[in-house]
Write a protein that holds these residues in place. Structure first.
Motif, mmCIF file in Angstrom:
data_model
loop_
_atom_site.group_PDB
_atom_site.id
_atom_site.type_symbol
_atom_site.label_atom_id
_atom_site.label_comp_id
_atom_site.label_asym_id
_atom_site.label_seq_id
_atom_site.Cartn_x
_atom_site.Cartn_y
_atom_site.Cartn_z
ATOM 1 N N THR A 68 -8.193 -23.676 27.273
ATOM 2 C CA THR A 68 -8.696 -22.516 28.009
ATOM 3 C C THR A 68 -10.201 -22.521 27.931
ATOM 4 O O THR A 68 -10.803 -23.254 27.157
ATOM 5 C CB THR A 68 -8.172 -21.192 27.417
ATOM 6 N N VAL A 73 -12.057 -14.551 29.370
ATOM 7 C CA VAL A 73 -11.848 -14.734 30.803
ATOM 8 C C VAL A 73 -11.284 -13.438 31.364
ATOM 9 O O VAL A 73 -10.078 -13.269 31.476
ATOM 10 C CB VAL A 73 -10.891 -15.896 31.096
ATOM 11 N N HIS A 75 -10.304 -10.356 33.947
ATOM 12 C CA HIS A 75 -9.885 -10.237 35.338
ATOM 13 C C HIS A 75 -10.789 -9.230 36.015
ATOM 14 O O HIS A 75 -11.139 -8.195 35.436
ATOM 15 C CB HIS A 75 -8.427 -9.773 35.410
ATOM 16 N N GLN A 330 -4.191 -24.808 36.147
ATOM 17 C CA GLN A 330 -4.234 -23.540 35.436
ATOM 18 C C GLN A 330 -5.663 -23.197 35.022
ATOM 19 O O GLN A 330 -6.090 -22.040 35.114
ATOM 20 C CB GLN A 330 -3.327 -23.602 34.209
ATOM 21 N N GLU A 333 -7.623 -21.896 37.940
ATOM 22 C CA GLU A 333 -7.343 -20.489 38.205
ATOM 23 C C GLU A 333 -8.152 -19.591 37.273
ATOM 24 O O GLU A 333 -8.672 -18.544 37.686
ATOM 25 C CB GLU A 333 -5.847 -20.211 38.032
ATOM 26 N N GLN A 334 -8.255 -19.987 36.012
ATOM 27 C CA GLN A 334 -9.058 -19.214 35.062
ATOM 28 C C GLN A 334 -10.526 -19.199 35.470
ATOM 29 O O GLN A 334 -11.206 -18.166 35.368
ATOM 30 C CB GLN A 334 -8.918 -19.802 33.660
#
Length: 359
Positions: A68, A73, A75, A330, A333-334
């Motif tokens: 990660t 991170v 939203h 993935q 997307e982060q």
């Protein structure tokens, strides 16, 4: 000397010679491996990061550790992640060419009794460049009502000092602020100016809030290329990477530029100056400092995959767990969410504001 001694000396010498020859052969193979990887002039896909073929699949999913971003991170819709420092300046500084931005600077204004030429002002302020380790800049208001950097030939009715509230080393603190104010009071006296000093507690609160934002968004994202066999010769690899477009820096890092002078990502060979070979290459993206439109993550991954293909390596995370396309998607997307959060906070990734506070 007996026959036994002679035999022992002979065996020892042969062993030493074998070790020397083996080391020489390993270095020779490492150098040739790199030369073969970069030796085909027709295959120049390494740095074509915007037109690389679809990525290859990498297996061993059961043993991987899904990486990660090294940082929070948030939203964009999560209100708890929004910074609470004052957003009085609105969106990105209306004139980004000006060195003072009320959104990220502590601003202190001086109004002159009579308009002053820029050369007289500069003689007083030119030595004030930092507050602690935070940059200090000035802008002036001309007699015609224009805000500009302070220039010799212009005449100004007031100037504004901007001391940056935060950088990666931390927030502006009470001692730094007090010393700044003391210096500015002396300058104001010398220029017969009225100085408007903000409340220290308000400044400290704003600095701490902005520092929290920096800490939560200071994300460094890495992808590694690990050799599947023999290590690579560093000298040959360094020369080849420079030919492919990497810019070598004094600290040993290699920087991939975006064509406009900006850094997309960096590459480390994970070795000391004394090392001759390396078995792992690390590519690093400084996420808040690269604008989304520049495609830094995709460029870094494409480069890493091309390096792995050329050198006979595989993509891994920092724990040497395999990185496949599912994991990379993935992470992408982060990264997208991360950029959205920075945009919502009015400090877009790669903007002047972001580059200043993440310095």
């Amino acid at each position: 000397m007996t026959d036994l001694n002679t035999s022992l000396w002979g065996a020892g010498g042969a062993l030493i010679l074998a070790v020397v020859l083996y080391n020489f052969w390993q270095e020779y193979k490492a150098k040739k491996n790199v030369e073969r990887a970069f030796g085909d002039p027709k295959d120049d896909v390494l740095m074509k990061v915007d037109s690389v073929a679809p990525p290859q699949k990498y297996v061993d999913r059961n043993s991987r550790q899904e990486p990660t971003l090294e940082g929070h991170v948030p939203h964009p819709d999560n209100q708890s992640d929004a910074p609470i420092f004052d957003a009085t300046a609105g969106a990105e500084n209306a004139d980004a060419s000006l060195p003072v931005d009320e959104f990220i600077d502590c601003t202190i204004s001086m109004e002159f009794e009579t308009p002053l030429r820029g050369d007289k002002i500069l003689s007083e302020i030119q030595s004030l460049r930092i507050a602690g380790n935070k940059p200090v800049h000035f802008v002036g208001l001309t007699s015609e009502g224009q805000r500009t950097a302070v220039l010799h030939a212009n005449t100004y009715t007031q100037i504004t000092c901007g001391a940056q509230l935060v950088n990666r080393s931390g927030a502006l603190n009470e001692l730094e602020f007090s010393n700044l104010v003391m210096t500015l009071r002396q300058i104001a006296d010398n220029l017969n100016a009225f100085i408007d000093i903000p409340d220290m507690q308000h400044v400290m609160d704003a600095a701490r809030d902005l520092a929290q934002f920096v800490n939560e968004h200071d994300a460094q994202l890495s992808v590694n290329v690990l050799t599947k066999g023999a290590p690579w010769d560093i000298g040959t690899l360094m020369a080849a990477l420079e030919k492919q477009g990497f810019d070598a820096r004094p600290d040993g890092r290699l920087v991939m530029l975006d064509g406009e002078g900006g850094a997309l990502f960096t590459l480390s060979l994970n070795g000391s100056p004394a090392d001759q070979v390396t078995g792992k290459i690390t590519l690093l993206l400084d996420v808040p400092c690269v604008a989304p439109k520049r495609g830094g993550f995709n460029a870094m991954v494409s480069c890493a995959k091309s390096l792995a293909l050329r050198l006979g390596g595989t993509l891994v995370d920092d724990g040497n767990a395999s990185l496949d396309d599912v994991v990379l998607a993935q992470i992408q997307e982060q990264v997208t969410m991360f950029y959205g959060a920075m945009q919502a906070a009015e400090i877009p990734a790669g903007s002047t504001r972001a580059l200043r506070i993440f310095s």
